[in-house]
Design a protein around this motif. Structure first.
Motif, PDB file in Angstrom:
ATOM      1  N   ILE A   2       8.293   0.300   9.668  1.00 40.98           N
ATOM      2  CA  ILE A   2       6.928   0.543   9.328  1.00 40.98           C
ATOM      3  C   ILE A   2       6.494  -0.272   8.359  1.00 40.98           C
ATOM      4  O   ILE A   2       7.068  -0.343   7.191  1.00 40.98           O
ATOM      5  CB  ILE A   2       6.579   2.140   9.122  1.00 40.98           C
ATOM      6  N   ASP A   3       5.363  -0.920   8.463  1.00 38.69           N
ATOM      7  CA  ASP A   3       5.035  -1.700   7.427  1.00 38.69           C
ATOM      8  C   ASP A   3       4.448  -1.145   6.194  1.00 38.69           C
ATOM      9  O   ASP A   3       3.855   0.228   6.338  1.00 38.69           O
ATOM     10  CB  ASP A   3       3.712  -2.574   8.099  1.00 38.69           C
ATOM     11  N   LYS A   4       4.840  -1.537   5.132  1.00 37.10           N
ATOM     12  CA  LYS A   4       4.510  -0.852   3.894  1.00 37.10           C
ATOM     13  C   LYS A   4       2.922  -1.400   3.508  1.00 37.10           C
ATOM     14  O   LYS A   4       2.510  -2.521   3.496  1.00 37.10           O
ATOM     15  CB  LYS A   4       5.347  -1.443   2.615  1.00 37.10           C
ATOM     16  N   PRO A   5       2.029  -0.441   3.317  1.00 35.16           N
ATOM     17  CA  PRO A   5       0.608  -0.735   2.910  1.00 35.16           C
ATOM     18  C   PRO A   5       0.532  -1.536   1.535  1.00 35.16           C
ATOM     19  O   PRO A   5       1.377  -1.269   0.681  1.00 35.16           O
ATOM     20  CB  PRO A   5       0.050   0.663   2.695  1.00 35.16           C
ATOM     21  N   VAL A   6      -0.326  -2.484   1.815  1.00 39.45           N
ATOM     22  CA  VAL A   6      -0.428  -3.433   0.606  1.00 39.45           C
ATOM     23  C   VAL A   6      -2.114  -3.097   0.112  1.00 39.45           C
ATOM     24  O   VAL A   6      -2.979  -3.310   0.935  1.00 39.45           O
ATOM     25  CB  VAL A   6      -0.288  -4.869   0.808  1.00 39.45           C
ATOM     26  N   VAL A   7      -2.261  -2.835  -1.229  1.00 40.39           N
ATOM     27  CA  VAL A   7      -3.615  -2.809  -1.851  1.00 40.39           C
ATOM     28  C   VAL A   7      -3.822  -3.991  -2.587  1.00 40.39           C
ATOM     29  O   VAL A   7      -2.981  -4.431  -3.439  1.00 40.39           O
ATOM     30  CB  VAL A   7      -3.799  -1.519  -2.833  1.00 40.39           C
ATOM     31  N   THR A   8      -4.950  -4.684  -2.590  1.00 40.43           N
ATOM     32  CA  THR A   8      -5.212  -5.899  -3.094  1.00 40.43           C
ATOM     33  C   THR A   8      -6.548  -5.604  -4.008  1.00 40.43           C
ATOM     34  O   THR A   8      -7.631  -5.099  -3.319  1.00 40.43           O
ATOM     35  CB  THR A   8      -5.670  -6.970  -2.014  1.00 40.43           C
ATOM     36  N   ALA A  36      -4.757  15.502  -1.929  1.00 43.11           N
ATOM     37  CA  ALA A  36      -4.652  13.964  -2.160  1.00 43.11           C
ATOM     38  C   ALA A  36      -5.533  13.274  -0.940  1.00 43.11           C
ATOM     39  O   ALA A  36      -6.447  12.660  -1.335  1.00 43.11           O
ATOM     40  CB  ALA A  36      -3.382  13.429  -1.988  1.00 43.11           C
ATOM     41  N   VAL A  37      -5.138  13.826   0.064  1.00 40.05           N
ATOM     42  CA  VAL A  37      -6.215  13.309   1.278  1.00 40.05           C
ATOM     43  C   VAL A  37      -7.587  13.618   1.264  1.00 40.05           C
ATOM     44  O   VAL A  37      -8.523  12.776   1.296  1.00 40.05           O
ATOM     45  CB  VAL A  37      -5.526  13.757   2.672  1.00 40.05           C
ATOM     46  N   VAL A  83      -4.334   2.822   1.237  1.00 42.65           N
ATOM     47  CA  VAL A  83      -3.935   4.358   0.656  1.00 42.65           C
ATOM     48  C   VAL A  83      -3.883   5.363   1.718  1.00 42.65           C
ATOM     49  O   VAL A  83      -3.048   6.100   1.595  1.00 42.65           O
ATOM     50  CB  VAL A  83      -4.859   4.868  -0.663  1.00 42.65           C
ATOM     51  N   ARG A  84      -4.699   5.452   2.563  1.00 43.59           N
ATOM     52  CA  ARG A  84      -4.775   6.460   3.386  1.00 43.59           C
ATOM     53  C   ARG A  84      -3.391   6.306   4.519  1.00 43.59           C
ATOM     54  O   ARG A  84      -2.595   7.449   4.977  1.00 43.59           O
ATOM     55  CB  ARG A  84      -6.042   6.352   4.596  1.00 43.59           C
ATOM     56  N   GLU A  85      -3.183   5.047   4.691  1.00 43.94           N
ATOM     57  CA  GLU A  85      -1.938   4.613   5.581  1.00 43.94           C
ATOM     58  C   GLU A  85      -0.786   5.184   4.912  1.00 43.94           C
ATOM     59  O   GLU A  85       0.075   6.010   5.446  1.00 43.94           O
ATOM     60  CB  GLU A  85      -1.941   3.253   5.881  1.00 43.94           C
TER      61      GLU A  85
END
Length: 111
Positions: A2-8, A36-37, A83-85
């Motif tokens: 699973i790809d790790k989410p990235v926040v930019t 949190a959701v 963040v949702r992912e």
């Protein structure tokens, strides 16, 4: 894998990684994973900054940057989506998962 989410944010990338400790910490600090959701759905920027900070293992200086910078993000979907992912990955994280990769490896147990 699973790809790790990235926040930019402001050309800085923050990779969100999962662990049971992070799951527990977010659960305690935000009043539960569903809370949190809900905070994410309400676009609670303080909560979003907190999730990013925990997920990316940020130190004090970076936590302060994120806490302030989320208020200046022009396209909120660009931070809400990863963040949702991430929260989805945390919710499906099981004991024995290594790094939230979803490989299903179980911790060894002795009988």
């Amino acid at each position: 894998m699973i790809d790790k989410p990235v926040v930019t944010i402001e050309d800085r990338e923050f990779t969100l990684t999962t662990s049971r400790d992070k799951k527990k910490l977010l659960n305690r600090q935000l009043g539960g994973l569903i809370a949190a959701v809900n905070k994410l759905a309400a676009v609670d920027l303080d909560a979003i900054a907190q999730i990013i900070s925990i997920g990316a293992d940020l130190g004090a200086k970076d936590r302060e940057f994120v806490a302030d910078a989320v208020y200046d993000v022009e396209d909120l979907a660009s931070i809400v989506t990863p963040v949702r992912e991430y929260l989805g990955q945390l919710m499906s994280l099981r004991k024995g998962d290594e790094g939230g990769e979803g490989n299903g490896k179980k911790a060894s147990t002795s009988k």
